[in-house]
Design a protein around this motif. Structure first.
Motif, mmCIF file in Angstrom:
data_model
loop_
_atom_site.group_PDB
_atom_site.id
_atom_site.type_symbol
_atom_site.label_atom_id
_atom_site.label_comp_id
_atom_site.label_asym_id
_atom_site.label_seq_id
_atom_site.Cartn_x
_atom_site.Cartn_y
_atom_site.Cartn_z
ATOM 1 N N ASP A 269 -73.091 70.508 40.046
ATOM 2 C CA ASP A 269 -73.207 69.155 39.526
ATOM 3 C C ASP A 269 -74.510 68.553 40.052
ATOM 4 N N PRO A 270 -75.314 67.930 39.189
ATOM 5 C CA PRO A 270 -76.627 67.440 39.642
ATOM 6 C C PRO A 270 -76.545 66.434 40.780
ATOM 7 N N VAL A 271 -75.484 65.635 40.819
ATOM 8 C CA VAL A 271 -75.342 64.676 41.912
ATOM 9 C C VAL A 271 -74.980 65.396 43.203
ATOM 10 N N ALA A 272 -74.046 66.346 43.140
ATOM 11 C CA ALA A 272 -73.640 67.085 44.335
ATOM 12 C C ALA A 272 -74.769 67.953 44.872
ATOM 13 N N ALA A 273 -75.724 68.320 44.021
ATOM 14 C CA ALA A 273 -76.844 69.153 44.464
ATOM 15 C C ALA A 273 -77.973 68.344 45.088
ATOM 16 N N GLU A 274 -77.939 67.037 44.985
ATOM 17 C CA GLU A 274 -79.032 66.211 45.499
ATOM 18 C C GLU A 274 -79.307 66.419 46.987
ATOM 19 N N THR A 341 -69.016 62.212 46.082
ATOM 20 C CA THR A 341 -67.632 62.591 45.795
ATOM 21 C C THR A 341 -67.145 61.995 44.483
ATOM 22 N N ILE A 342 -67.407 60.694 44.274
ATOM 23 C CA ILE A 342 -66.821 59.980 43.148
ATOM 24 C C ILE A 342 -67.489 60.329 41.826
ATOM 25 N N GLU A 343 -68.812 60.343 41.785
ATOM 26 C CA GLU A 343 -69.497 60.561 40.507
ATOM 27 C C GLU A 343 -69.198 61.933 39.902
ATOM 28 N N PRO A 344 -69.227 63.036 40.663
ATOM 29 C CA PRO A 344 -68.822 64.317 40.054
ATOM 30 C C PRO A 344 -67.370 64.313 39.591
#
Length: 366
Positions: A269-274, A341-344
């Motif tokens: 997930d692009p957010v979790a990879a940040e 946590t929330i966005e993905p």
């Protein structure tokens, strides 16, 4: 209507205004046609902003220090060295075999010290061996570490005994150790791959956003990183006439490490990879990639020079260490921010609902 003794102290409401279903109602503006357009209404509750419960992290960060990150790196060194030692054993490269075996036992011993230090008391590691639970990466990993250490220990004792001219006080045990040396090398190699990879499963089998998002591909990254570490250590400690297999492993490890990391990041997930790209973890992983490429090029171009081989090996060792520490710290950072946590979770929920999945415990019909 009920009354209270505090009614007398309550300020009066302006005339014509009243609360209705959580909103502050105002007289509606009238249009020229005599209709109301509702533009005068104002919400009592402001628009929701992204936050967590009392500003606390949604996921509790693991209470792990850098001892665990060091254990991740040393486990990779030990696992890769076990495989390299078996290759040297089969091809008759005695110096490479000796150095790989000694490097393996040194790495697994230091890794065990780091692990016990993080656990706090040595008996906690013993307690993990009292059961074997396939669904627990920690339980399986403890047995993998123990099994690997047994084989690596036997081969290392044989190498040290030969190195000191058979002066170790082994007595009648020496013929037995010589007899089981070959099978012990195979046994260590059998558990070398799982030793290098199980720590990735251990990290990703958590609720940590970045580690969990990488669960499909992180073991491949760690195995490639272990190849870098083992080949780098062999190139530092062994004369170039016997480091041919180590140089070949280094080139394959660099290609696998860079490709596996890019592929993993692309599937996350692009957010979790940040966290893998920003801050201190991002800097560590950028330098890990640079050192890996430099070490791989050096192994090809300078591999037949003793100094060049040693410098390339140090670069590969540094790349492996920075990869493990970078991934470790990225996971710690991701647990501190609720957004990771929330966005993905919201994105996965929207995808399942868009796919028509509305009858499970995750989604509900709209």
């Amino acid at each position: 209507m009920t009354t209270s003794e505090f009614d007398a102290t309550r300020p009066p409401e302006p005339p014509g205004r009243r609360r209705r279903f959580g909103k502050l109602a105002r007289p509606r503006k009238r249009t020229p046609g005599g209709r109301t357009d509702g533009s005068a209404e104002m919400l009592m509750v402001p628009e929701a902003q992204f936050t967590s419960y009392y500003g606390k992290p949604v996921v509790k960060a693991p209470p792990w220090g850098h001892e665990v990150a060091a254990y991740l790196f040393l486990g990779g060194v030990a696992g890769g060295s076990g495989l390299l030692a078996l290759g040297a054993q089969l091809t008759g490269r005695e110096l490479l075999r000796r150095n790989a075996r000694l490097g393996a036992i040194a790495a697994v011993s230091l890794g065990g010290v780091a692990l016990v230090r993080d656990l706090g008391r040595p008996e906690r590691f013993y307690n993990m061996l009292r059961t074997f639970k396939l669904t627990s990466p920690m339980s399986v990993g403890s047995w993998i570490l123990t099994a690997y250490s047994g084989g690596a220990g036997i081969t290392a004792v044989n190498e040290v005994d030969r190195l000191v001219g058979e002066r170790l006080p082994l007595g009648p045990l020496r013929p037995v150790l010589r007899a089981v040396e070959g099978p012990a090398g195979w046994e260590a190699a059998l558990f070398a791959g799982p030793l290098a990879a199980y720590t990735a499963v251990l990290l990703s089998d958590t609720a940590n956003p970045t580690w969990n998002a990488a669960h499909k591909d992180l073991p491949f990254v760690f195995v490639s990183s272990a190849s870098l570490a083992a080949s780098g250590l062999a190139m530092v400690t062994t004369p170039v006439r016997e480091t041919g297999p180590a140089r070949a492993l280094a080139v394959m490890g660099v290609a696998g490490d860079v490709a596996a990391m890019k592929y993993m990041e692309g599937r996350m997930d692009p957010v979790a990879a940040e966290p893998l790209h920003h801050g201190h973890p991002g800097e560590l992983l950028k330098w890990a990639e640079r050192l890996a490429i430099a070490g791989g090029v050096g192994a090809v171009v300078l591999g037949r020079s003793r100094v060049g081989s040693a410098l390339s090996g140090l670069a590969l060792l540094g790349a492996s260490a920075l990869t493990r520490f970078g991934v470790f710290e990225a996971g710690i950072e991701s647990a501190k921010d609720p957004r990771y946590t929330i966005e993905p979770q919201r994105r996965r929920l929207a995808e399942r609902q868009a796919a028509g999945v509305t009858d499970d415990s995750i989604t509900t019909a709209r």
